[in-house]
Scaffold this active site. Structure first.
Site, PDB file in Angstrom:
ATOM      1  N   ASN A  15       5.843  -2.715 -11.458  1.00  0.00           N
ATOM      2  CA  ASN A  15       6.898  -1.726 -11.220  1.00  0.00           C
ATOM      3  C   ASN A  15       7.869  -2.355 -10.216  1.00  0.00           C
ATOM      4  O   ASN A  15       7.571  -2.443  -9.036  1.00  0.00           O
ATOM      5  CB  ASN A  15       6.263  -0.449 -10.652  1.00  0.00           C
ATOM      6  CG  ASN A  15       7.285   0.552 -10.166  1.00  0.00           C
ATOM      7  OD1 ASN A  15       8.479   0.444 -10.477  1.00  0.00           O
ATOM      8  ND2 ASN A  15       6.838   1.528  -9.393  1.00  0.00           N
ATOM      9  N   LYS A  17      10.671  -1.318  -9.142  1.00  0.00           N
ATOM     10  CA  LYS A  17      11.437  -0.358  -8.313  1.00  0.00           C
ATOM     11  C   LYS A  17      12.908  -0.790  -8.266  1.00  0.00           C
ATOM     12  O   LYS A  17      13.421  -1.303  -9.264  1.00  0.00           O
ATOM     13  CB  LYS A  17      10.801  -0.243  -6.928  1.00  0.00           C
ATOM     14  CG  LYS A  17       9.291   0.004  -7.018  1.00  0.00           C
ATOM     15  CD  LYS A  17       8.639   0.387  -5.731  1.00  0.00           C
ATOM     16  CE  LYS A  17       7.152   0.593  -5.976  1.00  0.00           C
ATOM     17  NZ  LYS A  17       6.446   1.082  -4.800  1.00  0.00           N
ATOM     18  N   HIS A 101       6.030   8.882 -10.670  1.00  0.00           N
ATOM     19  CA  HIS A 101       5.718   7.947  -9.586  1.00  0.00           C
ATOM     20  C   HIS A 101       5.857   8.671  -8.251  1.00  0.00           C
ATOM     21  O   HIS A 101       6.707   9.545  -8.089  1.00  0.00           O
ATOM     22  CB  HIS A 101       6.646   6.728  -9.641  1.00  0.00           C
ATOM     23  CG  HIS A 101       6.238   5.683  -8.651  1.00  0.00           C
ATOM     24  ND1 HIS A 101       6.656   5.703  -7.345  1.00  0.00           N
ATOM     25  CD2 HIS A 101       5.406   4.620  -8.772  1.00  0.00           C
ATOM     26  CE1 HIS A 101       6.095   4.680  -6.702  1.00  0.00           C
ATOM     27  NE2 HIS A 101       5.336   4.002  -7.544  1.00  0.00           N
ATOM     28  N   GLU A 103       7.225   7.931  -5.559  1.00  0.00           N
ATOM     29  CA  GLU A 103       8.576   7.940  -4.954  1.00  0.00           C
ATOM     30  C   GLU A 103       9.468   8.979  -5.636  1.00  0.00           C
ATOM     31  O   GLU A 103      10.344   9.560  -5.002  1.00  0.00           O
ATOM     32  CB  GLU A 103       9.170   6.525  -5.024  1.00  0.00           C
ATOM     33  CG  GLU A 103       8.518   5.621  -3.986  1.00  0.00           C
ATOM     34  CD  GLU A 103       8.273   4.194  -4.431  1.00  0.00           C
ATOM     35  OE1 GLU A 103       8.972   3.708  -5.329  1.00  0.00           O
ATOM     36  OE2 GLU A 103       7.348   3.565  -3.870  1.00  0.00           O
ATOM     37  N   GLU A 173      -2.468   6.455  -7.967  1.00  0.00           N
ATOM     38  CA  GLU A 173      -1.830   5.731  -6.866  1.00  0.00           C
ATOM     39  C   GLU A 173      -1.846   6.594  -5.606  1.00  0.00           C
ATOM     40  O   GLU A 173      -0.957   7.443  -5.413  1.00  0.00           O
ATOM     41  CB  GLU A 173      -0.378   5.405  -7.225  1.00  0.00           C
ATOM     42  CG  GLU A 173      -0.229   4.543  -8.455  1.00  0.00           C
ATOM     43  CD  GLU A 173       1.103   3.804  -8.433  1.00  0.00           C
ATOM     44  OE1 GLU A 173       1.089   2.579  -8.385  1.00  0.00           O
ATOM     45  OE2 GLU A 173       2.152   4.469  -8.433  1.00  0.00           O
ATOM     46  N   GLY A 179       2.801   0.417  -0.987  1.00  0.00           N
ATOM     47  CA  GLY A 179       3.726  -0.335  -0.148  1.00  0.00           C
ATOM     48  C   GLY A 179       3.298  -0.445   1.302  1.00  0.00           C
ATOM     49  O   GLY A 179       4.087  -0.842   2.161  1.00  0.00           O
ATOM     50  N   SER A 219      -0.760  -1.296  -3.166  1.00  0.00           N
ATOM     51  CA  SER A 219      -1.086  -2.530  -2.431  1.00  0.00           C
ATOM     52  C   SER A 219      -2.053  -3.450  -3.178  1.00  0.00           C
ATOM     53  O   SER A 219      -2.891  -4.110  -2.563  1.00  0.00           O
ATOM     54  CB  SER A 219      -1.612  -2.203  -1.030  1.00  0.00           C
ATOM     55  OG  SER A 219      -0.594  -1.559  -0.275  1.00  0.00           O
TER      56      SER A 219
HETATM   57  P1  PGA Z   1       2.805  -1.499  -4.129  1.00  0.00           P
HETATM   58  O1  PGA Z   1       3.447  -0.351  -5.056  1.00  0.00           O
HETATM   59  O2  PGA Z   1       1.997  -2.403  -5.024  1.00  0.00           O
HETATM   60  O3  PGA Z   1       3.982  -2.182  -3.496  1.00  0.00           O
HETATM   61  O4  PGA Z   1       1.936  -0.803  -3.134  1.00  0.00           O
HETATM   62  C1  PGA Z   1       2.720   0.220  -6.126  1.00  0.00           C
HETATM   63  C2  PGA Z   1       3.547   1.233  -6.849  1.00  0.00           C
HETATM   64  O5  PGA Z   1       4.363   1.921  -6.217  1.00  0.00           O
HETATM   65  O6  PGA Z   1       3.441   1.390  -8.076  1.00  0.00           O
END
Ligand code: PGA
Length: 258
Positions: A15, A17, A101, A103, A173, A179, A219
């Site tokens: 992903n 983003k 997601h 976010e 998630e 992140g 992560s």
């Molecule tokens: P990350 O993000 O691997 O940077 O923690 C995962 C995601 O948001 O799908």
């Protein structure tokens, strides 16, 4: 070690983003597509920003890499400035869409009802859906992880037929792991994946639950993916930060093969 259930082929999805540009995307797609040759035991997907979808699709032609969008509107068409519809995605040949997601839920305030409508309209358009779910740190500390995941799952999948379930992949998630560099332990992830699969069995049936892929996200890196993938109910990973460069993404794909 991969899932003992042979019907669930592992998927490693990147992903991106709101990151990368044309040049870095060409390099990334080129390096990943040549790096996975002969590694067909794992499915690979990219979720680029909307504007790059056509060129990523083109760059992935002739490879096994699946390309999906990071979002889609819950509306079919009309006066919705700035939105992209599922029929537009379908029109340009995008097979898959990420929905819900964290976010989108927490930064943009998407509601359970909106996410439900997005899932419904995407399935209706014939797309595959990667539905994300997961609890915040506060919800975990309050002992509400299971209740939150159940609610997110059952509202999003309300009205989805057993046949359409075959076009759904889930991604657990935990918001606190996205992140942050704080990955869920394999034990923490195992407990939620098992629970989520049980919820799916209740909403549909056992075989539907057993054949649905449930990815872990938050992560994921090369040094934790193999341990995570050793959990029987973890069928792959949704990767953010580490999906932005071939040197961090390819080792994850490799690690997922055990
Ligand atoms: P990350 O993000 O691997 O940077 O923690 C995962 C995601 O948001 O799908």
């Amino acid at each position: 070690m991969t899932s003992p259930n042979n019907s669930r082929k592992p998927l490693i999805a990147g992903n991106w983003k709101m990151n990368l540009d044309r040049k870095s995307i060409q390099e990334l797609v080129g390096a990943v597509s040549s790096g996975i040759v002969g590694r067909g035991a794992v499915d690979v997907a990219f979720f680029p920003p909307y504007v790059y979808l056509p060129e990523v699709l083109r760059a992935c032609e002739g490879t096994n890499i699946l390309v999906g969008s990071q979002n889609a509107s819950e509306q079919a068409s009309g006066a919705f400035t700035g939105e992209i519809s599922v029929s537009m995605l379908k029109d340009i040949g995008i097979p898959s869409v990420l929905i819900g997601h964290s976010e989108r839920r927490h930064v943009y305030g998407e509601t359970l009802e909106q996410i439900h409508r997005k899932v419904a309209i995407a399935l209706e358009a014939g797309l595959q859906v990667v539905l994300c779910l997961g609890e915040t740190l506060q919800e975990r500390e309050d002992g509400r992880t299971e209740a939150v995941c159940r609610e997110q799952l059952s509202t999003a999948l309300e009205g989805v037929s057993r046949v359409d379930l075959t076009r759904i992949t889930l991604a657990y998630e935990p918001v606190w792991a996205i992140g942050t560099g704080v990955v869920a332990t394999p034990e923490q992830a195992a407990a939620v994946h098992l629970y989520v699969r049980g919820v799916l069995a209740g909403l549909f049936d056992d075989s539907g639950a057993q054949s649905t892929r449930i990815l872990y996200g938050g992560s994921v890196k090369a040094d934790n993916v193999t341990d995570l993938m050793s959990v029987p109910d973890i069928d792959g990973a949704l990767v953010g930060g580490a999906s932005l460069a071939a040197k961090s993404f390819l080792p994850i794909i490799e690690g997922a093969q055990g």
